[in-house]
Design a protein around this motif. Structure first.
Motif, short mmCIF file in Angstrom:
data_model
loop_
_atom_site.label_atom_id
_atom_site.label_comp_id
_atom_site.label_asym_id
_atom_site.label_seq_id
_atom_site.Cartn_x
_atom_site.Cartn_y
_atom_site.Cartn_z
N ALA A 1 0.75 -1.19 -0.14
CA ALA A 1 -0.06 -0.19 0.02
C ALA A 1 0.90 1.24 -0.11
N GLY A 2 2.06 1.22 0.76
CA GLY A 2 2.80 2.21 0.84
C GLY A 2 3.62 2.63 -0.58
N SER A 3 3.81 1.62 -1.17
CA SER A 3 4.63 1.83 -2.60
C SER A 3 3.60 2.27 -3.51
N MET A 4 2.26 1.91 -3.53
CA MET A 4 1.46 2.33 -4.51
C MET A 4 1.04 3.88 -4.21
N ALA A 5 0.75 4.15 -2.84
CA ALA A 5 0.59 5.47 -2.46
C ALA A 5 1.56 6.44 -2.72
N SER A 6 2.84 6.01 -2.47
CA SER A 6 3.95 7.00 -2.82
C SER A 6 4.16 7.38 -4.02
N THR A 7 3.67 6.61 -5.14
CA THR A 7 3.76 7.06 -6.64
C THR A 7 2.61 8.04 -6.77
N ARG A 8 1.51 8.10 -6.29
CA ARG A 8 0.64 9.03 -6.23
C ARG A 8 1.16 10.38 -5.51
N ILE A 9 1.42 10.29 -4.65
CA ILE A 9 1.94 11.38 -3.61
C ILE A 9 2.94 12.29 -4.35
N ALA A 10 3.94 11.17 -4.91
CA ALA A 10 5.29 11.73 -5.58
C ALA A 10 4.87 12.89 -6.77
N ARG A 11 3.55 12.38 -7.37
CA ARG A 11 3.31 13.28 -8.82
C ARG A 11 3.33 14.79 -8.25
N ARG A 12 2.70 14.86 -7.09
CA ARG A 12 2.73 16.17 -6.52
C ARG A 12 3.96 16.96 -5.82
N THR A 13 4.47 16.01 -5.25
CA THR A 13 5.57 16.50 -4.16
C THR A 13 7.00 16.20 -4.77
N GLY A 14 6.96 15.14 -5.71
CA GLY A 14 8.64 14.81 -5.79
C GLY A 14 9.06 13.93 -4.76
N PRO A 15 10.13 13.23 -5.14
CA PRO A 15 10.57 12.33 -4.19
C PRO A 15 10.95 12.71 -2.65
N ARG A 16 11.49 13.74 -2.50
CA ARG A 16 12.11 14.47 -1.42
C ARG A 16 11.08 14.20 -0.08
N PRO A 17 10.16 14.76 -0.03
CA PRO A 17 9.28 14.54 1.01
C PRO A 17 9.02 13.07 1.51
N LEU A 18 8.78 12.04 0.70
CA LEU A 18 8.73 10.93 1.09
C LEU A 18 9.91 10.05 1.53
N LEU A 19 11.12 10.69 1.07
CA LEU A 19 12.36 10.05 1.67
C LEU A 19 12.85 10.70 2.90
N VAL A 20 11.90 11.65 3.23
CA VAL A 20 11.97 12.10 4.69
C VAL A 20 11.01 11.17 5.65
N ALA B 1 14.38 19.39 -4.30
CA ALA B 1 13.11 19.55 -4.34
C ALA B 1 13.08 19.42 -5.84
N GLU B 2 11.76 19.19 -6.28
CA GLU B 2 11.46 18.61 -7.58
C GLU B 2 12.13 19.67 -8.67
N ARG B 3 11.74 21.02 -8.63
CA ARG B 3 12.11 22.00 -9.41
C ARG B 3 13.71 22.23 -9.54
N ARG B 4 14.21 22.35 -8.09
CA ARG B 4 15.35 22.32 -8.24
C ARG B 4 16.30 21.20 -8.87
N ALA B 5 15.78 19.95 -8.69
CA ALA B 5 16.41 18.92 -9.53
C ALA B 5 16.26 19.22 -10.79
N ARG B 6 15.05 19.60 -11.39
CA ARG B 6 15.08 19.59 -12.82
C ARG B 6 16.11 20.91 -13.35
N ALA B 7 15.97 21.82 -12.61
CA ALA B 7 16.91 23.01 -13.12
C ALA B 7 18.48 22.40 -13.07
N ASP B 8 18.95 21.76 -12.06
CA ASP B 8 20.26 21.20 -11.82
C ASP B 8 20.62 20.44 -13.04
N ASP B 9 19.82 19.40 -13.31
CA ASP B 9 19.85 18.47 -14.66
C ASP B 9 19.81 19.37 -15.91
N ALA B 10 18.97 20.29 -16.04
CA ALA B 10 18.89 21.33 -17.13
C ALA B 10 20.56 21.95 -17.58
#
Length: 539
Positions: A359-378, A515-524
Motif C-alpha cells: 500500500a505504501g509503495s502504490m501510495a508513494s507514486t501518487r503522492i510523488a506526482r505532486r511533491t517529488g521524491p524528497r518529502p517521501l524520503l524524509v 526539491a523537484e523544481r531544483r532537481a530539474r534545474a540542476d539537470d538542465a
C-alpha cells in the motif's frame, strides 16, 4: 497505465526509431536507448510491444530475486538435517548468496549499459535459474554453497537490469512513476512473502523446492523477456574496450568488505578474519576511484556523483538498508524464539506488514506526482523508524496482537513509502546510457547498508542478551529456559532500538535530496554544460 506499443529496432541500418513521449511512454528511448545503447545502434527487427509487457517482465524478475533473499531462511533447519551441514556451512548457505550479490551488483548494473540490457537480463535469468536447479539437487555442503554463490551472481546481474529497463522504457514522468510503483510493490511483496512461501514449500514438499521453484518461473520469464525486451548493439565489443582494472578493483573491493562484515557474525570485530578483508576492500575501493579518474572509458564515470539527487538517494539507501534489513531478521527470530511461532506461522505473521508495504509503495507514486521524491524520503524513514522504536518496547509476556502487529505494519508502510522513491530519485535525469549504472549504485548502497547493519546490530543484540544472562555468552540463552527467552527478547529489542536510530538518520539524509523544481534545474544546467563541452570539442 496505457499499453502504448514500443518498437524494437536494434538492428535497423537506419538506426533507432524516434517516437513521441506520450502517456504510453517514449518509443524513441524505449526502443533504441532503452537498451542503453548510444543513438545510432543498429536494429534487429521492427515490431510493436506493449509497455506493460516490459513492466510484467521487470516486476516478475524483481520478485524472484528479492524472494530468494528470504525464502531460504526458513528451510535452513531442514537443509542442515538432510545434508548434515556444519554450523559454518549453514551460515555460508546464506552468506555465499549475499557475498556474490552485493559484490557484483555495481558491475552487473553497468554491464547492461555496456553489453545491452536484453542480453544481460537473459544471461542473469539463465544463470539464476540454472543455479537454482543445481542447488536443488545438492548432495553435499560444498555443492549447495557453490550453487547459492552462483545464484548471487545471477541476481546481481538481474536486479539492476529490472530497474534500468523501466527507467529507459517509461520516459514520461507520470507513467514512469506508476511503473516504479508496481515494480516496488511487487519487489517488496517478494521480500515480505519469502518466509511464508519458504515455510509452505518446506513443509508441503521439501527444502529443495525453495530452490526448484525458481526454475519454472525463470523459464517463463526468459520466454517473456525474449519477446518483450529490445535488443541493441553493445557499446563494448572487445575486452580492451572494457575498463578491466576498474571492474576488478570495484568487484574485489566490495566483495572483500562484505566478506569481512559477514564474518563478524561469528568472529570478533577486532579479529584478523574480520579486519583484514575490510581494510583490503577499502583500499581496493580507494584504488578504484584513482583508476576511474584516469580511465579513458571508465566503468563508473565519477561525474555521475555530481547529480545531487543520485548521491543523496544512495545515502538514504545505505542508512535505511542498515536499519531495515535488521527488521526482517530480528522479527523472524523474535516470532519463533520468543513467541513460539513455527516457520509457517512466522511467515503468516509478516503478511500484514507485506500489505502495508505494498500500500505504501502504490501510495508513494501518487503522492510523488505532486511533491517529488524528497518529502517521501524524509517521511518514509521516519515512519519506519517509529515502527522499529515501537517494536523495541515489546515484552515477551505479551502476544503478537498486542505487541507486534501494529508496529510491524507501521514499519512495512515506511519501507513502501521509501523504496520506490529511492529508485525514482536515483535515476531521475540520468542519461539512458547510464541507467544501468544508476540502478547498480542504488542496489549496491542498499545491499552494503544491509550487510553492515545486520552484522553490527546482531553484535549489539548478542551483547545485550549476554549481559542480561550474566554469562558473557549469548548462545547460552537457548538452554536457559524462561530467563533465556527474556534475555533474547532484550537483545532483539536493543537491536531494533539502534536500528530505529539509524533509519531516522536516513530521514536527515533525505533532506539533501533536491526539491523537484531544483532537481530539474540542476539537470538542465548540467546537460547544457555537457552540450557546450561537446560543441567545443567539435569546434
Amino acid at each position: 497505465m496505457t499499453a502504448a506499443p514500443r518498437t524494437s529496432d536494434a538492428d535497423d541500418p537506419a538506426g533507432p526509431a524516434r517516437g513521441s513521449d506520450g502517456p504510453g511512454g517514449s518509443v524513441s528511448d524505449g526502443a533504441g536507448r532503452a537498451e542503453g545503447a548510444p543513438t545510432g545502434g543498429a536494429a534487429r527487427q521492427r515490431r510493436a510491444v506493449p509497455h506493460w509487457m516490459v513492466l510484467v517482465v521487470a516486476a516478475t524478475a524483481q520478485f524472484m530475486v528479492i524472494l530468494d533473499v528470504s525464502i531460504v531462511n526458513v528451510a535452513l533447519p531442514s537443509m542442515r538435517t538432510d545434508l548434515d551441514l556444519s554450523t559454518a556451512g549453514l551460515q555460508w548457505v546464506v552468506n555465499a548468496y549475499a557475498l556474490a550479490f552485493a559484490g557484483l551488483l555495481l558491475l552487473g548494473g553497468r554491464a547492461g549499459d555496456l553489453f545491452g540490457r536484453k542480453r544481460v537480463f537473459l544471461l542473469g535469468v539463465g544463470l539464476f535459474s540454472l543455479a537454482s536447479l543445481v542447488g536443488g539437487f545438492a548432495q553435499t555442503e560444498a555443492w549447495l554453497v557453490a550453487a547459492r554463490a552462483a545464484q548471487g551472481v545471477g541476481g546481481a546481474v538481474l536486479a539492476p537490469a529490472t530497474l534500468s529497463l523501466l527507467t529507459t522504457t517509461y520516459t514520461e514522468p507520470g507513467e514512469r512513476a506508476r511503473a516504479l510503483g508496481v515494480w516496488g510493490a511487487v519487489g517488496g511483496a517478494g521480500g515480505a512473502m519469502g518466509g511464508l512461501v519458504g515455510g509452505v514449500l518446506t513443509e508441503a514438499l521439501s527444502w529443495r523446492w525453495v530452490l526448484f521453484v525458481n526454475v519454472p518461473l525463470g523459464v517463463l520469464l526468459a520466454a517473456g523477456a525474449a519477446w518483450a525486451l529490445v535488443g541493441s548493439t553493445p557499446v563494448v565489443r572487445r575486452l580492451r574496450d572494457l575498463d578491466v582494472p576498474g571492474s576488478l578493483t570495484v568487484t574485489l573491493g566490495l566483495t572483500s568488505v562484505v566478506y569481512g562484515v559477514v564474518s563478524a557474525e561469528t568472529r570478533s570485530w577486532t579479529s584478523a578474519v574480520v579486519l583484514v578483508p575490510i581494510v583490503v576492500g577499502l583500499a581496493l575501493l580507494a584504488l578504484f576511484v584513482v583508476v576511474e579518474r584516469h580511465a579513458p572509458r571508465p566503468l563508473v564515470p565519477l561525474a555521475i556523483f555530481r547529480r545531487r539527487a543520485l548521491s543523496a538517494a544512495n545515502g538514504v539507501a545505505l542508512t535505511v538498508g542498515m536499519g531495515m534489513f535488521s527488521f526482517w531478521f530480528f522479527m523472524s527470530l523474535q516470532l519463533q524464539r520468543v513467541y513460539g511461532f513455527d516457520a509457517l506461522g512466522a511467515g503468516l505473521a509478516f503478511l500484514p506488514a507485506s500489505l502495508t508495504l505494498i500500500a505504501g509503495s502504490m501510495a508513494s507514486t501518487r503522492i510523488a506526482r505532486r511533491t517529488g521524491p524528497r518529502p517521501l524520503l524524509v517521511v518514509g524513514p521516519l515512519v519506519s523508524a517509529s515502527g522499529l522504536l515501537w517494536l523495541s518496547t515489546s515484552s515477551p509476556s505479551g502476544t503478537y496482537l498486542s505487541e507486534l502487529l501494529l508496529p510491524t505494519m507501521l514499519s512495512g508502510l515506511g519501507i513502501g513509502l521509501t523504496m520506490v522513491q529511492l529508485a525514482a530519485a536515483a535515476t531521475a535525469g540520468v542519461p539512458g546510457e547510464q541507467a544501468g549504472l544508476a540502478s547498480g549504485l542504488i542496489n549496491t548502497s542498499r545491499q552494503m547498508g544491509g550487510a553492515i547493519g545486520l552484522a553490527v546490530l546482531s553484535t549489539v543484540a548478542a551483547a545485550r542478551t549476554a549481559a542480561v544472562l550474566g554469562t558473557g555468552d549469548a548462545d547460552a540463552a537457548a538452554s536457559a529456559g524462561a530467563a533465556g527467552v527474556e534475555a533474547l527478547a532484550a537483545g532483539y529489542d536493543r537491536g531494533l532500538l539502534v536500528g530505529a536510530a539509524i533509519v531516522a538518520c536516513g530521514a536527515l539524509v533525505g533532506l539533501l535530496v533536491p526539491a523537484e523544481r531544483r532537481a530539474r534545474a540542476d539537470d538542465a544546467q548540467r546537460d547544457g554544460a555537457g552540450d557546450e563541452a561537446r560543441e567545443a570539442v567539435a569546434d
